[in-house]
Design a protein around this motif. Structure first.
Motif, mmCIF file in Angstrom:
data_model
loop_
_atom_site.group_PDB
_atom_site.id
_atom_site.type_symbol
_atom_site.label_atom_id
_atom_site.label_comp_id
_atom_site.label_asym_id
_atom_site.label_seq_id
_atom_site.Cartn_x
_atom_site.Cartn_y
_atom_site.Cartn_z
ATOM 1 N N LEU A 57 -11.160 23.745 -2.458
ATOM 2 C CA LEU A 57 -11.186 22.777 -3.551
ATOM 3 C C LEU A 57 -11.674 23.426 -4.835
ATOM 4 O O LEU A 57 -12.473 24.354 -4.798
ATOM 5 C CB LEU A 57 -12.160 21.645 -3.210
ATOM 6 C CG LEU A 57 -11.755 20.676 -2.128
ATOM 7 C CD1 LEU A 57 -12.927 19.757 -1.810
ATOM 8 C CD2 LEU A 57 -10.544 19.870 -2.539
ATOM 9 N N GLU A 59 -14.194 22.934 -7.004
ATOM 10 C CA GLU A 59 -15.392 22.110 -6.913
ATOM 11 C C GLU A 59 -16.008 21.782 -8.269
ATOM 12 O O GLU A 59 -16.993 21.060 -8.340
ATOM 13 C CB GLU A 59 -16.421 22.766 -5.992
ATOM 14 C CG GLU A 59 -15.929 22.748 -4.553
ATOM 15 C CD GLU A 59 -16.992 23.142 -3.541
ATOM 16 O OE1 GLU A 59 -17.982 23.793 -3.929
ATOM 17 O OE2 GLU A 59 -16.819 22.790 -2.368
ATOM 18 N N GLU A 63 -15.551 17.436 -5.198
ATOM 19 C CA GLU A 63 -16.283 18.035 -4.082
ATOM 20 C C GLU A 63 -16.062 17.194 -2.841
ATOM 21 O O GLU A 63 -15.967 15.964 -2.927
ATOM 22 C CB GLU A 63 -17.793 18.081 -4.388
ATOM 23 C CG GLU A 63 -18.185 19.190 -5.321
ATOM 24 C CD GLU A 63 -19.706 19.265 -5.512
ATOM 25 O OE1 GLU A 63 -20.435 18.448 -4.919
ATOM 26 O OE2 GLU A 63 -20.140 20.148 -6.275
ATOM 27 N N PHE A 95 -14.311 12.316 -0.999
ATOM 28 C CA PHE A 95 -14.521 13.278 -2.081
ATOM 29 C C PHE A 95 -15.254 12.598 -3.223
ATOM 30 O O PHE A 95 -15.139 11.389 -3.401
ATOM 31 C CB PHE A 95 -13.173 13.799 -2.622
ATOM 32 C CG PHE A 95 -12.348 14.513 -1.593
ATOM 33 C CD1 PHE A 95 -12.480 15.882 -1.401
ATOM 34 C CD2 PHE A 95 -11.437 13.819 -0.809
ATOM 35 C CE1 PHE A 95 -11.724 16.545 -0.448
ATOM 36 C CE2 PHE A 95 -10.674 14.475 0.148
ATOM 37 C CZ PHE A 95 -10.819 15.841 0.320
#
Length: 139
Positions: A57, A59, A63, A95
């Motif tokens: 990902l 981030e 996240e 997420f």
């Protein structure tokens, strides 16, 4: 086989409101920074397959908060709830939107012990994180 999924976007502190649900995989998921959203993917662990992130990902934008498997409950006789062995359930991936930006979250449906094997299925979700709208919520 079509994999059903749904995406739920929930505003912090608004648990009473129905989360916005997306059911079109082509539709971009829009979520305000600071909110959490869940992607629920149907999964059948008895086949040995499970979902995993195909790419790391970004981030700075989103996240991963948690991922868990939820078994489908079935009502048996007299309303008893039971679990069907080998029945599909959902993998719920939660997420958090961190900051403005656009990302793609790509999942693969794979058997963890199989290497150099193409995934059974892949799903890509486009996510657009927007700035929190001013004027919402008083201080």
């Amino acid at each position: 086989t079509t994999v059903t999924f749904d995406v739920r976007v929930r505003k912090a502190g608004s648990m009473d409101k129905e989360p916005k649900v997306y059911d079109n995989p082509e539709e971009e998921i829009e979520v305000e920074a600071g909110l959490e959203f869940a992607i629920a993917l149907v999964s059948n662990p008895s086949t040995g397959y499970s979902w995993q992130l195909a790419e790391p990902l970004d981030e700075s934008v989103v996240e991963l908060v948690s991922s868990e498997f939820e078994k489908k409950k079935v009502e048996g006789e007299e309303g008893e709830e039971g679990e069907i062995v080998g029945a599909p359930g959902e993998e719920v991936w939660v997420f958090e939107a961190i900051s403005e930006g656009e990302v793609e979250i790509e999942f693969e449906y794979v058997r963890s012990w199989e290497t150099d094997v193409a995934p059974e299925e892949t799903k890509t979700f486009k996510v657009k994180v927007t700035a929190v709208e001013e004027g919402e919520g008083g201080h």
